[in-house]
Scaffold this active site. Structure first.
Site, mmCIF file in Angstrom:
data_model
loop_
_atom_site.group_PDB
_atom_site.id
_atom_site.type_symbol
_atom_site.label_atom_id
_atom_site.label_comp_id
_atom_site.label_asym_id
_atom_site.label_seq_id
_atom_site.Cartn_x
_atom_site.Cartn_y
_atom_site.Cartn_z
ATOM 1 N N TYR A 5 1.738 -1.628 -9.231
ATOM 2 C CA TYR A 5 2.021 -2.698 -8.442
ATOM 3 C C TYR A 5 0.851 -3.120 -7.441
ATOM 4 C CZ TYR A 5 6.710 -1.256 -9.529
ATOM 5 O OH TYR A 5 7.978 -1.183 -10.125
ATOM 6 N N HIS A 68 -13.951 16.529 10.058
ATOM 7 C CA HIS A 68 -14.177 15.147 10.671
ATOM 8 C C HIS A 68 -14.577 14.284 10.102
ATOM 9 C CE1 HIS A 68 -14.919 12.346 13.927
ATOM 10 N NE2 HIS A 68 -14.118 12.907 14.913
ATOM 11 N N SER A 94 -15.805 7.395 17.524
ATOM 12 C CA SER A 94 -15.399 7.253 16.226
ATOM 13 C C SER A 94 -14.563 6.008 16.124
ATOM 14 C CB SER A 94 -14.454 8.365 15.833
ATOM 15 O OG SER A 94 -15.272 9.471 15.665
ATOM 16 N N HIS A 141 29.668 -18.423 0.886
ATOM 17 C CA HIS A 141 30.420 -17.178 0.471
ATOM 18 C C HIS A 141 30.774 -17.040 -0.611
ATOM 19 C CE1 HIS A 141 32.181 -17.191 4.747
ATOM 20 N NE2 HIS A 141 32.121 -18.385 4.655
ATOM 21 N N SER A 262 17.019 -4.686 -22.937
ATOM 22 C CA SER A 262 17.750 -3.189 -22.914
ATOM 23 C C SER A 262 17.620 -2.424 -24.093
ATOM 24 C CB SER A 262 19.342 -3.609 -22.687
ATOM 25 O OG SER A 262 20.097 -2.500 -22.940
ATOM 26 N N ASN A 276 12.704 -6.641 -9.296
ATOM 27 C CA ASN A 276 11.452 -5.841 -8.705
ATOM 28 C C ASN A 276 10.800 -6.302 -7.652
ATOM 29 O OD1 ASN A 276 8.051 -6.152 -8.961
ATOM 30 N ND2 ASN A 276 8.755 -4.034 -9.566
ATOM 31 N N SER A 307 -2.715 8.815 10.775
ATOM 32 C CA SER A 307 -2.301 9.201 9.493
ATOM 33 C C SER A 307 -1.068 7.954 8.752
ATOM 34 C CB SER A 307 -1.488 10.687 9.614
ATOM 35 O OG SER A 307 -0.487 10.695 10.416
ATOM 36 N N VAL A 308 -0.429 7.507 9.653
ATOM 37 C CA VAL A 308 0.481 6.626 9.334
ATOM 38 C C VAL A 308 -0.233 5.098 8.860
ATOM 39 C CG1 VAL A 308 2.351 4.915 10.075
ATOM 40 C CG2 VAL A 308 2.001 7.317 11.294
ATOM 41 N N ARG A 310 -2.961 5.227 7.359
ATOM 42 C CA ARG A 310 -3.693 5.558 5.819
ATOM 43 C C ARG A 310 -2.597 5.237 4.829
ATOM 44 N NH1 ARG A 310 -8.394 8.973 6.475
ATOM 45 N NH2 ARG A 310 -8.689 9.813 8.783
#
Length: 445
Positions: A5, A68, A94, A141, A262, A276, A307-308, A310
């Site tokens: 993707y 580091h 940094s 509906h 299928s 998808n 980290s999140v 990344r």
């Protein structure tokens, strides 16, 4: 990032090489800024700008020892230079490098997303013009309501995407900021002018104020904008999936030669692309929560956000870009079946005209309550006939609802036969389409 993707144009903006290139671009811009402010000699600045480079394998080797990544990067860069390397990263921390570099990546990536949205909007508009007066039944509906046109359905999508475009363009301004304010954001070791010049060289604006990081509400705004966009894309995909249901079959995804639906049932033509997209939208939306949770950092900064980001930043951009291109392909090649739309519109034996009949009766002096009773009792007879398997059109070619109304004694007291028949006119429901289109598309409608 899932390769399946990912499109190359966006993917390369979030590669390891792209990340370090962005870091180096920030460092060089800071060197040029220091040079302009009189700290770094012209010769040293020239050498750094022209010769500084990095080696990814070498960075990985150094990081194994330093633990580091920025220090490992700076050491690799220093190895490509001489004594002038002492000026690289001078007075910076940094996050000055990382956050300003990520701003470059987000800016360039969001520009691609914005262009993607414009591409999708053009495709929707083209199909909307094509089906401006293509009649179909509107549903609430999941039940037949009144006649609309497929062009109006498409125009709803276009108008919604237009709001996302504006939101993304505003978000672009919010995220296109850098910081070179030092370890605590107090400019103790570098003047404010350094940040202003560095950002100017990079095509960014300096954050009005920062601590050790650029504040993550900006990133959360981005995640929210992408999440909202994904929700509309899913809305479109879900609609297409419903249109392709065998019982409905008003539109379907293009089924290419040699395609298989299928492994077990050779007849199948499934809306796999739309399905998808539904899944991808869930993933993109899921990043809004961690992005918002990153806003609350300890004091001037911790690294719980690192980290999140990344994960979510490259994933959200790469997946959104792929999703929009897939949606564009679906819309551009969508197979539309006007005859089936009309067949479905007639499926309930003229019940789609019930409100028009209802609204006509008060003009004839009948109370709304009595008018509702007259229309509903004749409508219920149609449902009962359909439940028994009777056809919605009688032998005379009239809808069952019209047939019932023409026999109703209370209705005949206030309306002539031709007046009742005149209420069953599909053109009545398209008379304001031009005005609606002008609202959505302006003078180009």
């Amino acid at each position: 990032m899932v390769e399946r993707y990912a499109r190359e144009e966006m993917k390369k903006l979030w590669s390891q090489e792209a990340k370090y290139n962005a870091w180096l671009e920030v460092e060089k811009a800071a060197v040029k800024a220091w040079n302009k402010l009189g700290l770094i000699p012209d010769e040293d600045a020239k050498k750094i700008v022209e010769n500084a480079k990095f080696d990814i394998k070498r960075i990985d080797e150094i990081e194994k020892e330093t633990k580091h990544d920025v220090i490992a990067f700076l050491t690799s860069v220093a190895e490509s230079l001489g004594s002038e390397s002492r000026w690289v990263h001078y007075g910076m921390t940094s996050s000055d490098t990382i956050d300003t570099a990520v701003a470059l990546q987000m800016r360039d990536s969001l520009k691609i997303i914005i262009n993607d949205v414009k591409m999708v909007m053009e495709s929707i508009k083209k199909r909307a013009m094509e089906h401006k007066y293509t009649l179909m039944v509107g549903r609430s509906h999941g039940i037949h309501g009144e006649p609309i046109t497929f062009g109006l359905v498409l125009s709803i999508w276009y108008d919604e995407m237009k709001r996302h475009l504006k939101n993304l363009e505003e978000t672009l301004e919010v995220i296109s900021v850098g910081k070179i304010s030092g370890a605590m954001g107090n400019f103790a070791h570098a003047p404010v002018e350094l940040e202003e010049l560095t950002c100017e060289f990079l095509g960014l604006k300096p954050a009005p104020i920062s601590n050790q990081v650029i504040q993550r509400d900006r990133y959360a705004r981005l995640a929210s904008a992408l999440g909202l966009l994904a929700s509309t894309v899913e809305k479109i995909a879900v609609n297409i999936r419903h249109f392709q249901r065998t019982e409905v079959y008003e539109a379907e995804e293009y089924f290419s030669k040699g395609q298989k639906g299928s492994s077990a049932m050779p007849h199948k033509r499934n809306p796999v692309l739309s399905e998808n997209i539904t899944g991808l939208a869930r993933v993109i939306r899921s990043y809004t929560v961690p992005a918002m949770e990153n806003v609350a950092l300890w004091h001037e900064r911790d690294i719980s956000h690192s980290s999140v980001e990344r994960f979510w930043l490259p994933d959200a951009f790469v997946t959104t870009d792929f999703m929009l291109h897939r949606l564009n392909n679906i819309i551009s090649n969508l197979l539309v079946y006007p005859k089936n739309m009309m067949k479905n519109l007639n499926l309930t034996g003229g019940l789609v005209f019930s409100q028009r009949v209802l609204l006509e009766l008060p003009k004839r002096g009948i109370s709304r309550e009595d008018a509702y009773k007259i229309v509903q009792r004749n409508a219920m007879k149609v449902w009962e006939a359909l439940q028994k398997g009777e056809k919605p059109i009688n032998e005379k070619g009239e809808s069952l609802f019209l047939e019932n109304l023409l026999k109703d004694e209370d209705l005949k007291k206030v309306m002539k036969e031709d007046e009742i028949r005149n209420l069953f006119d599909y053109n009545y429901y398209t008379r304001n389409v031009d005005k609606i289109y002008k609202r959505v598309y302006g003078d180009n409608a």
